[in-house]
Design an enzyme around this catalytic site. Structure first.
Site, PDB file in Angstrom:
ATOM      1  N   GLU A  24       0.916  -1.133  -0.068  1.00 24.66           N
ATOM      2  CA  GLU A  24      -0.112   0.031   0.011  1.00 24.66           C
ATOM      3  C   GLU A  24       1.046   1.066  -0.160  1.00 24.66           C
ATOM      4  OE1 GLU A  24      -3.782  -1.483   2.677  1.00 24.66           O
ATOM      5  OE2 GLU A  24      -2.386  -0.391   3.640  1.00 24.66           O
TER       6      GLU A  24
ATOM      7  N   ASP B  41      -4.737   8.961  11.211  1.00 25.22           N
ATOM      8  CA  ASP B  41      -3.415   8.306  11.508  1.00 25.22           C
ATOM      9  C   ASP B  41      -2.949   8.814  12.926  1.00 25.22           C
ATOM     10  OD1 ASP B  41      -2.672   6.816   9.365  1.00 25.22           O
ATOM     11  OD2 ASP B  41      -3.014   8.693   8.245  1.00 25.22           O
TER      12      ASP B  41
ATOM     13  N   TYR C  61     -10.534  -4.879   3.846  1.00 24.04           N
ATOM     14  CA  TYR C  61      -9.878  -4.434   4.992  1.00 24.04           C
ATOM     15  C   TYR C  61     -10.492  -4.448   6.434  1.00 24.04           C
ATOM     16  CZ  TYR C  61      -5.840  -1.644   7.135  1.00 24.04           C
ATOM     17  OH  TYR C  61      -4.778  -1.180   7.819  1.00 24.04           O
TER      18      TYR C  61
END
Lengths: 260, 402
Positions: A41, A52, A167
């Site tokens: 990725e 994040d 995912y």
């Protein structure tokens, strides 16, 4: 389409593109593929990475300080594709850089670069009409995130609209390492499998061989991001590829697919 | 304008859309919480007991209705249109933000959430949230950029006194945008136990709609009051626009009244170059930031631009999606007043009417100061004075060499 996991568990490696440099990311990606990563990725650095944790935030800041942008990441993908034709390549981005690039042009250029799939962190299935149409037009796999908090009807939509793999987020929270995997992940993967036969990869907080072995019990692949990005941070540009390769070998993945 | 940008099909009927703007662009982990919030808000909105409790607090705790004040001396000095101020600055905690904080605080309590998080720029929303949490006995964590903590120190101290934990944010521009990102990181981590009390008409659906609804009282009262005083509607309603909560509250009831100009005032900062201002409609382009599709100040690569304004509350790279729709439809106009004009307006209003406005609100006053002399005396301007300027004394002392 070259997103596939020939053995269990497969390995997806996230790299913030442009950290330490584009050339550095290229060398690390090649080393990771050679050491056993099935899918890379390539993270597009963004100024406001709200999903994040600190590790990827810092990596994004370093990459942006070197003016790494989506067009550069697509060029990087093209170079990696030329050198490793069989590896899976995914563009991992926040939505705004893609919108600014232009969705239509992005789809064309990503497909042209040999990218296999796209994961947009802040794109949910309900909003994805045009996005899905553009990716489908050029044969790019849309990869959506499924969360432990997602109710069943959302899991169904996510599983139905994803291609390549689904995912599964191991826990609520932002990206980053953790000590132990929670029970959330196995339950989530079981729920996803009710709706799809696609492989399911588990990510967020996976950082060592023990975690990978746990994931292997219920999922098809593990995603490792922050642990590797942090390793890159601690290494020099020269030592990072070797360090990442050793880290991946230390995960004790099954040998079957290492010939890629 | 947005032909190659999501969504392809403008659809008013989709939840949380204003024309093509709005929507939900968030990490999947938050979706269940947003859907729950939307559902619970719909129930609360339709519940007379909820509305009665909110109404009681707005009246007896916050101080509604706020006066509509005619600025006689200022009007005479300017020699043009009549200027009225909607005195949101007189509300408890000193700004309009308490309207929304009370509404969402009651909603959080109703949902059984014990922990509240919020972001703040100027600190007014943080103070309002800390106040409501004290009132309702809820835990409160407020995220605030380091730059804003320094320039709005008084509000930091107020929040701490009220029992809130203020967490400084040192990433990015260290202002409102970064505080929102950090609040969203907290929310995505603690989503099962935590209520995110967002302070502007921004973010993913249902926030822009919900926050606007909680500030609608501003224009409901304004309309009634101006009809009582003048027997007719104003020529224009003027409000400053950061995220856009006070402006949408002041505009909303007038949207069907086409003869009333709706004027939003963005922060012109120190100049027109990208990075020197927060004028989204002058320098921005449609994009996605922090959950919603709207105008965003950004560079050619889609990276969010730095912004500057002397006022922390207007210093933000995006704008509420309903304003984006009002802009594109032409129903509202958006103009720019810069740092210097806002500071001049602070002094002018203070010395002419004895009213010290927040520097944010002073941007709207500055627009009235420039517009009024160009209009005949029978025209009426209503300025939403969204907050008072006590919090800004540090900046004012420095900038004005008091």
């Amino acid at each position: 389409m070259t997103i596939r996991f020939d053995r269990k568990p497969g390995l997806v490696v996230y790299l913030t593109a442009g950290d330490p440099s584009l050339e550095g990311t290229r060398a690390i990606a090649l080393a990771a593929i050679d050491a056993g990563a099935d899918v890379i990725e390539l993270g597009v650095p963004f100024s406001d990475p709200l999903a994040d944790g600190p590790v990827i935030q810092r990596a994004s800041e370093r990459a942006l300080a070197r003016a790494t942008h989506l067009a550069d990441v697509l060029q990087l993908a093209r170079e990696i594709r030329a050198e490793r034709p069989a590896a899976g390549l995914v563009i991992f981005s926040y939505l705004n850089p893609i919108l600014r690039y232009g969705l239509h042009k992005f789809a064309d250029d990503a497909a042209g670069a040999g990218v296999d799939g796209v994961l947009a962190t802040d794109m949910i299935v309900e909003e994805a009409g045009e996005y899905l149409a553009e990716l489908a037009r050029v044969g790019l796999a849309p990869i959506f995130l499924a969360a432990p908090t997602s109710p069943d009807e959302r899991i169904e939509a996510i599983a139905t609209h994803s291609k390549g793999f689904v995912y599964a987020i191991s826990r609520t929270g932002i990206t980053g390492t953790q000590q132990t995997l929670t029970g959330d992940a196995a339950a989530l993967v079981a729920r996803i499998r009710r709706w799809t036969t696609l492989p399911v990869a588990v990510g967020f907080g996976i950082s060592n061989a023990e975690h990978v072995a746990q994931v292997a019990e219920f999922a098809d692949a593990a995603v490792i991001g922050s642990a590797i990005v942090e390793l890159v941070e601690r290494s020099t540009a020269e030592t990072a590829p070797g360090a990442v390769a050793r880290f991946i070998k230390g995960l004790h993945l099954p040998q079957a697919a290492l010939a890629r | 304008m947005a032909s190659d940008i999501l969504p392809a099909v403008p659809s008013e009927s989709r939840p949380g859309r204003f024309g093509i703007y709005g929507g939900r662009y968030v990490p999947e982990t938050l979706m269940a919480a947003l859907l729950e919030l939307e559902h619970e808000y719909d129930l609360a909105k339709a519940d007379p007991a909820f509305q009665a409790e909110l109404s009681d607090l707005l009246t007896n705790y916050a101080g509604r209705p706020t006066p509509l004040y005619f600025c006689k001396r200022l009007t005479e000095q300017l020699g043009g249109a009549k200027i009225y101020l909607k005195r949101e600055d007189l509300l408890h905690t000193g700004a309009h933000k308490i309207n929304n904080a009370l509404g969402q605080g009651l909603l959080a309590k109703r949902m059984g959430k014990k922990r509240i998080i919020a972001e703040t720029g100027a600190g007014q929303h943080g103070v309002a949230t800390a106040t409501v949490c004290a009132l309702l006995g809820l835990e409160c964590v407020v995220y605030m950029g380091d730059v804003d903590m320094e320039r709005q120190e008084l509000n930091v101290l107020r929040m701490r006194l009220l029992g809130a934990e203020v967490r400084g944010v040192s990433s990015g521009s260290k202002t409102l945008k970064d505080a929102i990102s950090e609040a969203m990181r907290d929310w995505v981590t603690n989503v099962r136990t935590t209520y995110y009390l967002l302070g502007s008409a921004l973010g993913a659906h249902p926030y822009p709609t919900m926050v606007r609804d909680f500030h609608r009282c501003i224009s409901i009262e304004m309309k009634r009051q101006i009809l009582e005083k003048e027997g007719r509607l104003p020529s224009a309603v003027i409000a400053c626009v950061g995220g856009g909560s006070n402006a949408i509250g002041a505009f909303y009831e007038f949207i069907p009244d086409r003869q009333v100009r709706l004027i939003g005032v963005e922060a012109g900062g120190r100049g027109p170059a990208l990075g020197d201002h927060a004028a989204r409609f002058r320098g921005g382009a449609p994009g996605v930031l922090q959950g919603t599709f709207s105008y965003v100040l950004q560079d050619d690569n889609g990276q969010i631009a730095l912004t500057h304004s002397v006022s922390a509350g207007l210093d933000y790279a995006s704008i509420g999606p309903e304003h984006a729709a009002l802009h594109d439809s032409g129903r509202a106009e958006y103009v720019v007043q810069d740092d210097a004009a806002a500071l001049d307006a602070v002094v002018r209003l203070s010395r002419t009417e004895g009213i010290l406005p927040a520097i944010e609100s002073a941007h709207a006053v500055a627009e009235a100061l420039s517009l009024a002399p160009t209009l005949p005396a029978h025209e009426i301007l209503v300025v939403n004075l969204s907050g008072r300027g006590d919090k800004d004394m540090g900046i004012l002392a420095r900038e004005l060499k008091l």
